[in-house]
Design an enzyme around this catalytic site. Sequence first.
Site, PDB file in Angstrom:
ATOM      1  N   GLU A  95      32.087   4.491  -1.126  1.00 12.47           N
ATOM      2  CA  GLU A  95      31.628   3.333  -0.384  1.00 12.47           C
ATOM      3  C   GLU A  95      32.354   3.217   0.946  1.00 12.47           C
ATOM      4  O   GLU A  95      33.511   3.605   1.086  1.00 12.47           O
ATOM      5  CB  GLU A  95      31.876   2.069  -1.194  1.00 12.47           C
ATOM      6  CG  GLU A  95      30.991   2.023  -2.418  1.00 12.47           C
ATOM      7  CD  GLU A  95      31.028   0.677  -3.112  1.00 12.47           C
ATOM      8  OE1 GLU A  95      30.025   0.338  -3.729  1.00 12.47           O
ATOM      9  OE2 GLU A  95      32.035  -0.024  -3.043  1.00 12.47           O
ATOM     10  N   CYS A 108      35.166   0.129   7.645  1.00 11.15           N
ATOM     11  CA  CYS A 108      36.181   0.296   6.602  1.00 11.15           C
ATOM     12  C   CYS A 108      35.767   1.513   5.781  1.00 11.15           C
ATOM     13  O   CYS A 108      34.702   1.513   5.160  1.00 11.15           O
ATOM     14  CB  CYS A 108      36.233  -0.963   5.737  1.00 11.15           C
ATOM     15  SG  CYS A 108      37.363  -0.792   4.332  1.00 11.15           S
ATOM     16  N   CYS A 115      40.713   5.876  -7.087  1.00  8.05           N
ATOM     17  CA  CYS A 115      42.105   5.717  -6.659  1.00  8.05           C
ATOM     18  C   CYS A 115      43.018   5.853  -7.863  1.00  8.05           C
ATOM     19  O   CYS A 115      42.685   5.393  -8.955  1.00  8.05           O
ATOM     20  CB  CYS A 115      42.297   4.338  -6.023  1.00  8.05           C
ATOM     21  SG  CYS A 115      43.922   4.141  -5.230  1.00  8.05           S
ATOM     22  N   CYS A 119      46.650  -0.793  -8.826  1.00 11.78           N
ATOM     23  CA  CYS A 119      46.917  -2.192  -8.465  1.00 11.78           C
ATOM     24  C   CYS A 119      46.081  -3.125  -9.348  1.00 11.78           C
ATOM     25  O   CYS A 119      44.870  -2.944  -9.494  1.00 11.78           O
ATOM     26  CB  CYS A 119      46.596  -2.429  -6.995  1.00 11.78           C
ATOM     27  SG  CYS A 119      47.566  -1.377  -5.894  1.00 11.78           S
ATOM     28  N   CYS A 122      42.801  -4.993  -7.923  1.00 11.99           N
ATOM     29  CA  CYS A 122      41.817  -4.222  -7.145  1.00 11.99           C
ATOM     30  C   CYS A 122      40.802  -3.543  -8.059  1.00 11.99           C
ATOM     31  O   CYS A 122      41.169  -2.894  -9.043  1.00 11.99           O
ATOM     32  CB  CYS A 122      42.543  -3.160  -6.321  1.00 11.99           C
ATOM     33  SG  CYS A 122      41.409  -2.107  -5.391  1.00 11.99           S
ATOM     34  N   ASN A 223      52.204  -7.360  -0.505  1.00 11.39           N
ATOM     35  CA  ASN A 223      51.588  -8.032  -1.652  1.00 11.39           C
ATOM     36  C   ASN A 223      52.525  -8.769  -2.600  1.00 11.39           C
ATOM     37  O   ASN A 223      52.071  -9.362  -3.578  1.00 11.39           O
ATOM     38  CB  ASN A 223      50.756  -7.043  -2.486  1.00 11.39           C
ATOM     39  CG  ASN A 223      49.511  -6.597  -1.751  1.00 11.39           C
ATOM     40  OD1 ASN A 223      49.109  -7.230  -0.776  1.00 11.39           O
ATOM     41  ND2 ASN A 223      48.909  -5.520  -2.183  1.00 11.39           N
ATOM     42  N   CYS A 339      37.669  -6.675   0.654  1.00 14.79           N
ATOM     43  CA  CYS A 339      38.853  -5.910   0.228  1.00 14.79           C
ATOM     44  C   CYS A 339      38.998  -5.950  -1.278  1.00 14.79           C
ATOM     45  O   CYS A 339      38.962  -7.019  -1.883  1.00 14.79           O
ATOM     46  CB  CYS A 339      40.130  -6.517   0.786  1.00 14.79           C
ATOM     47  SG  CYS A 339      40.274  -6.411   2.534  1.00 14.79           S
TER      48      CYS A 339
HETATM   49  N1  SAH Z   1      45.385   1.996  -0.976  1.00 13.48           N
HETATM   50  C1  SAH Z   1      45.493   1.410   0.308  1.00 13.48           C
HETATM   51  C2  SAH Z   1      44.162   1.077   0.964  1.00 13.48           C
HETATM   52  C3  SAH Z   1      43.117   0.428   0.111  1.00 13.48           C
HETATM   53  S1  SAH Z   1      43.386  -1.270  -0.344  1.00 13.48           S
HETATM   54  C4  SAH Z   1      46.398   0.181   0.251  1.00 13.48           C
HETATM   55  O1  SAH Z   1      46.817  -0.169  -0.844  1.00 13.48           O
HETATM   56  O2  SAH Z   1      46.708  -0.390   1.282  1.00 13.48           O
HETATM   57  C5  SAH Z   1      43.205  -2.144   1.158  1.00 13.48           C
HETATM   58  C6  SAH Z   1      43.755  -3.549   1.138  1.00 13.48           C
HETATM   59  O3  SAH Z   1      42.985  -4.385   0.273  1.00 13.48           O
HETATM   60  C7  SAH Z   1      45.182  -3.615   0.634  1.00 13.48           C
HETATM   61  O4  SAH Z   1      45.983  -4.381   1.496  1.00 13.48           O
HETATM   62  C8  SAH Z   1      45.047  -4.317  -0.705  1.00 13.48           C
HETATM   63  O5  SAH Z   1      46.211  -5.014  -1.046  1.00 13.48           O
HETATM   64  C9  SAH Z   1      43.866  -5.220  -0.458  1.00 13.48           C
HETATM   65  N2  SAH Z   1      43.210  -5.636  -1.684  1.00 13.48           N
HETATM   66  C10 SAH Z   1      43.006  -4.903  -2.789  1.00 13.48           C
HETATM   67  N3  SAH Z   1      42.344  -5.614  -3.715  1.00 13.48           N
HETATM   68  C11 SAH Z   1      42.118  -6.837  -3.180  1.00 13.48           C
HETATM   69  C12 SAH Z   1      41.443  -8.002  -3.637  1.00 13.48           C
HETATM   70  N4  SAH Z   1      40.878  -8.057  -4.848  1.00 13.48           N
HETATM   71  N5  SAH Z   1      41.392  -9.061  -2.799  1.00 13.48           N
HETATM   72  C13 SAH Z   1      41.929  -8.999  -1.569  1.00 13.48           C
HETATM   73  N6  SAH Z   1      42.552  -7.920  -1.083  1.00 13.48           N
HETATM   74  C14 SAH Z   1      42.651  -6.841  -1.876  1.00 13.48           C
END
Ligand code: SAH
Length: 356
Positions: A95, A108, A115, A119, A122, A223, A339
Amino acid sequence: MEAPAHTHLVGQDLDELSDLIRSLGEAPYRARQIYQGLYRDQVGTASAISTLPLSLREALERDHGSGQPAVHSRFMSTDGTVRYLLRLADERTVEAVFIPEADRDTLCISSQVGCAVDCKFCLTALMGLERNLTAGEIVGQVLAISMDQGLDARKRPINIVMMGMGEPLLNLGSVMKATRLLADPDGVGIPQRRITVSTAGIVPKIAEFGSHPVRGKLAISLNASNQQQRTEIMPVTAKYRLEDLLQACHEYPLRPWEKLTFEYVLLRDVNDSDDDARRVLSLVAGLKCSVNLIALNPGEGIPYETPEDRRVRAFRAILHPRVPCFVRRPRGRDIFAACGQLRRTSEAAPDQTSPA
Ligand code: SAH
């Protein structure tokens, strides 16, 4: 796990195209014509590079193919954001998201299919890692969306954020090569300072990333305001510890025009208190940086809640006088494009979908 062997054209740099052209016994200047046709003029296929003789176009198409991802489907948000499901040569899909703004567009894009960084907030994490993307597949996302939306980086600025699926610093070689192709004025033509690479904090890779002369800006997904909290929501950070991360940030070779960005996803009653904000402030003290706050974008299977706007504003108010702090507006939440919501959902309300 490895990406498919790529003899595809998209993803090859000028040297590689020159080798290819030489092996075909063609005149050397043909390499530059292919390079410009694919990256600058963005014609999509070898057969559409009109500066090439027909026989060469046919040979390239037959034996190589451009390898540019194809638009499988689009999901359109009421706010103008479009989430793309793109099909790769091996039929896997990734995506990428088109986010129109007043004076520029932001793309984006993804760095991996799925991945491996787990996290807890996510949705991509739920997929696990399928494979790395090639440089061609990373650049190809930009080319595919640019063609579809009629974008031209030379007329209206395009920002690239590698914040889609995947952890860019765990696919560093392809990310760096893709960045060079994107940033080359003779290539896609998106300046380095308009490219941002976001990492969960793969500490040993940060210095390596910084050693590349052509690279995007670095964003770090902080985070959490302490180690324990961070390990709970981002288990990988048990290994890549907060103190080591901050040290890598202090040692990071910022260019004069650049600062670090810390991203902070706010999870209700987990990391969103005033005390958390004060701790974040002391963590980033002394760094040339800004902080982007993102209230959690919810998703099925995500065990956290989104804080109220009031809480987000209070958190920002503590940070902002000392360090520039911005609240990121969610874009495309209604189509699961925001995100952390990318997980290759093919479902969307019928009126939001437009078949490719
Ligand atoms: N792996 C990389 C890039 C992908 S995530 C990273 O971790 O930075 C991109 C951004 O989206 C990150 O800052 C992450 O913390 C944020 N993110 C992930 N899940 C989210 C969610 N459910 N709501 C808001 N931000 C989120």
